[in-house]
Design an enzyme around this catalytic site. Structure first.
Site, PDB file in Angstrom:
ATOM      1  N   TYR A 180       0.852  -1.193   0.000  1.00 31.68           N
ATOM      2  CA  TYR A 180       0.000   0.000   0.000  1.00 31.68           C
ATOM      3  C   TYR A 180       0.893   1.250   0.000  1.00 31.68           C
ATOM      4  O   TYR A 180       2.118   1.162  -0.008  1.00 31.68           O
ATOM      5  CB  TYR A 180      -0.949  -0.025   1.196  1.00 31.68           C
ATOM      6  CG  TYR A 180      -2.032  -1.072   1.077  1.00 31.68           C
ATOM      7  CD1 TYR A 180      -3.156  -0.852   0.276  1.00 31.68           C
ATOM      8  CD2 TYR A 180      -1.931  -2.289   1.737  1.00 31.68           C
ATOM      9  CE1 TYR A 180      -4.146  -1.817   0.152  1.00 31.68           C
ATOM     10  CE2 TYR A 180      -2.920  -3.263   1.619  1.00 31.68           C
ATOM     11  CZ  TYR A 180      -4.024  -3.025   0.826  1.00 31.68           C
ATOM     12  OH  TYR A 180      -5.000  -3.986   0.698  1.00 31.68           O
ATOM     13  N   CYS A 382     -18.890 -14.139   4.653  1.00 30.77           N
ATOM     14  CA  CYS A 382     -18.150 -15.398   4.763  1.00 30.77           C
ATOM     15  C   CYS A 382     -18.935 -16.492   4.049  1.00 30.77           C
ATOM     16  O   CYS A 382     -20.155 -16.579   4.193  1.00 30.77           O
ATOM     17  CB  CYS A 382     -17.951 -15.760   6.231  1.00 30.77           C
ATOM     18  SG  CYS A 382     -17.215 -17.401   6.492  1.00 30.77           S
ATOM     19  N   LYS A 450      -6.652 -29.574   0.481  1.00 29.35           N
ATOM     20  CA  LYS A 450      -8.062 -29.207   0.638  1.00 29.35           C
ATOM     21  C   LYS A 450      -8.710 -29.893   1.841  1.00 29.35           C
ATOM     22  O   LYS A 450      -9.909 -30.127   1.861  1.00 29.35           O
ATOM     23  CB  LYS A 450      -8.838 -29.517  -0.636  1.00 29.35           C
ATOM     24  CG  LYS A 450      -8.423 -28.655  -1.824  1.00 29.35           C
ATOM     25  CD  LYS A 450      -9.460 -28.637  -2.930  1.00 29.35           C
ATOM     26  CE  LYS A 450     -10.691 -27.870  -2.534  1.00 29.35           C
ATOM     27  NZ  LYS A 450     -11.651 -27.734  -3.638  1.00 29.35           N
TER      28      LYS A 450
END
Length: 666
Positions: A180, A382, A450
């Site tokens: 940033y 979410c 996963k």
């Protein structure tokens, strides 16, 4: 299990934090009002995490000015845009947070610089020097003048005075972090040709964040805690391209320079570091997806610990309570930072403290509900907790008239609808035609990267058992089933099946299989595999097989892999693509599978048909909905709902959100 180290108080500067658990800052998209103030959704969002037991909340990106780098309102909160509106939005929110013994720091930012999306700006993007914009390299960022830099610094004094006035317990500078604006000043790759005091060697390039700290001290006093969000290393291989491994070349800030800069900032007076690594160019380091390892910043923070003496907060896939506990206990970090784990489950701290860890709803690392929504200009939420970011307006309330509900299908959509309907007070039964619940989760969770999907399924098992929801396995429901007779509401979550290709030579040979067949080990897999379909499933299967030592070729009809279908977050997508490149997965684009013969896949390309050795051809071209039962049951006059993949093939977020919306409103 005793997690006492997580619940030991510790100071940051002059402020004592009741435990070692910090809510990490995330983008406040959807939580800001038109005047730059926090809206009511923001208050509910932060209070819910305070109620859940977190020790410190860091609010997320708040600008100190909106004139030089003018964002479209209400994109983000801004302290000085309308100070009265900002102040009035803070008082009650902070009072409520404090009621639970939590502290709250305001994260303030100098701006985004080269990583500001031009579509969100009213003005030309700015930077320390003229560089291409990250999102659109054809747009050049304008170099800030010295007067503008000084004006931005002065706004931190005003912002700090307001923060202290309204009751914030401290400030975090956002950021010498993730590339940033303040971070751009510290890196030579972005701060090249300035001739004022804000450029030069490393110490001179640190002038901007040091002067910001001085301004904050002028506004809030010498004893007011100030931390800095800090990236130890940038992992910028080249502009717009990340470095996937530690050995990758560094064009931004390397670890050695990161440690030197940290010493400079500590000497200047910062009270703590909120540490990570990464940049927009290497987003998967700054926002680690499911493919990243838990606690991936620990090796870097260990080195930071050796050179600074102030407290260190560290997030980055730290949602495993054992990992969090061990990292505090062995002195690797002082505070564990949780961002997405507190989106999925605001009660994470309380559940750990009360030894109810099996009830923690896990983050699955998908980024679909949080980061992806932010960058699609949607409110933060979410994937597996639809109430996140709208805690009060979208909570589950008890139904005035409980009903008899049956759920058909035991995949994620079916499990979520059964859970929510039961919490709403309905009588719920779930029916699944196979011998296990979970649907596509089993094949999705097969790759080692996963396993979070498997944890989600474990959580549903725990919750439905806790709620005493009866589940009937090996039970097929059709329109004539007696189980429908007494039901008032029917929720159909029958999911989807892999798309099968037809009218292709050799398509019925035993070597032809689906992704499900491979992931669930239904068919033996040889050493040479050709995968038809370069979407998310095809690419994940390719990486998984390549990591097992197999020769893998991905064949994609489009000009790029992962360029169609569901919108995958860039952090996840770029990491998967870089992992495939590093693993040397062969990729053929603008190509078509036209046949299989004599152990070879025939692939049509722009230059003709190529034959590739293939012990297996894996078809991964998508899924199709299974929804025939919906119309049949409608004829019985029941209140009938079609959800998840049965309605529209998508992802876990779609399944959960469909189910939550329908079940809470029965």
């Amino acid at each position: 299990m005793n997690r006492s180290e997580l619940f030991t108080p510790m100071k940051i500067g002059s402020v004592t934090i009741k435990n070692r658990i910090v809510m990490e800052p995330m983008g406040l998209m959807g939580l800001a009002g038109r005047e730059g103030e926090f809206n009511q959704r923001a208050a509910d969002y932060f209070v819910e995490r305070a109620k859940g037991g977190v020790g410190l909340i860091i609010t997320g990106f708040t600008k100190v000015e909106n004139e030089i780098e003018c964002m479209k309102m209400p994109t983000f909160t801004c302290v000085t845009h309308n100070p009265t509106a900002f102040e009035n939005s803070c008082y009650e929110m902070i009072e409520r947070v404090h009621s639970y013994g939590a502290k709250i720091f305001l994260q303030v930012s100098a701006g985004l610089g080269r990583v500001a999306k031009p579509t969100l700006l009213e003005t030309q993007p700015v930077a320390p020097t003229a560089v291409p914009n990250y999102w659109d390299p054809e747009v050049m960022c304008r170099a800030l003048t010295t007067e503008e830099v000084e004006r931005i610094i002065s706004r931190f004094e005003e912002a700090a005075a307001i923060a202290k006035k309204v009751g914030f317990d401290g400030i975090e500078l956002h950021a010498v972090h993730e590339g940033y604006l303040a971070d751009q000043f510290t890196m030579s790759v972005f701060n090249k040709d300035r001739t004022d005091r804000f450029n030069g060697d490393l110490e001179q390039r640190a002038t901007f964040p040091i002067e910001i700290l001085k301004a904050i001290r002028r506004g809030a006093g010498e004893n007011y805690p100030v931390t800095v969000r800090y990236s130890i290393r940038s992992f910028i291989k080249e502009l717009g391209k990340g470095g996937i491994n530690v050995a990758a070349k560094e064009s931004g800030r390397d670890t050695e320079e990161g440690l030197e800069l940290a010493k400079i900032l500590e000497k200047a007076g910062y009270d703590g570091f909120n540490a990570d690594t990464g940049s927009y160019d290497a987003w998967y380091w700054a926002h680690p997806p499911l493919y990243a390892k838990d606690g991936l910043y620990l090796p870097f923070v260990k080195k930071l610990k050796d050179v600074v003496n102030v407290p260190i907060i560290m997030g980055g896939k730290m949602g495993d309570p054992q990992l969090a506990q061990d990292s505090i206990k062995n002195g690797s970090i002082d505070f564990v930072g949780l961002a997405r784990p507190l989106l999925t489950d605001p009660e994470w701290p309380n559940k750990v403290m009360k030894n109810r860890e099996e009830q923690i709803r896990p983050c699955i690392g998908c980024h679909d509900g949080c980061l992806q929504r932010i960058f699609n200009h949607k409110p933060i939420s979410c994937s597996v907790n639809p109430a996140c970011g709208r805690e009060k307006i979208y909570s589950i309330e008890k139904a005035l008239e409980p009903k008899r509900v049956i759920v058909i299908g035991g995949g994620i959509a079916g499990l979520e609808s059964a859970r929510v309907a039961k919490l709403a007070g309905h009588e719920v039964k779930l029916f699944e035609k196979s011998d296990q619940i979970g649907g596509h989760i089993y094949e999705a969770a097969a790759p080692d990267f996963k396993k979070a999907d498997e944890k989600l399924l474990d959580w549903y098992r725990v919750e439905l058992e806790r709620l005493a929801v009866p589940m009937y396995l090996n039970t097929v429901i059709d329109k004539d089933s007696k189980e429908l007779d007494d039901a008032q509401v029917v929720i159909i979550a029958t999911g989807s099946v892999p798309v099968r290709l037809r009218n292709i030579e050799g398509i019925d040979e035993p070597q032809i299989c689906s992704a499900d067949d491979i992931l669930l080990a239904k068919k033996p897999v040889g050493d040479n595999v050709v995968i038809i379909g370069g979407g998310l499933v095809g690419c994940e299967v390719a990486l998984w097989l390549k990591n097992q030592g197999k020769q893998v070729t991905v064949v994609e009809y489009l000009s790029k892999v992962m360029d169609g279908g569901a919108d995958t977050n860039w952090a996840n997508k770029s990491m998967l693509l870089d992992l495939m490149e590093e693993a040397q997965v062969d990729i053929m684009t603008s190509s078509k599978f036209v046949g299989y013969k004599n152990g070879h896949a025939h692939i049509e390309t722009a230059t003709g048909v190529k034959e590739i050795v293939a012990d297996n051809v894996c078809i991964a071209v998508g899924y199709s909905s299974v929804n025939d039962l919906h119309d049949e049951i409608l004829s019985r006059g029941k209140d009938t709902y079609l959800i998840g993949d049965a309605r529209k093939v998508s992802n876990i977020m779609n399944a959960v959100w469909d189910a939550y919306e329908v079940a809470r409103n029965i």
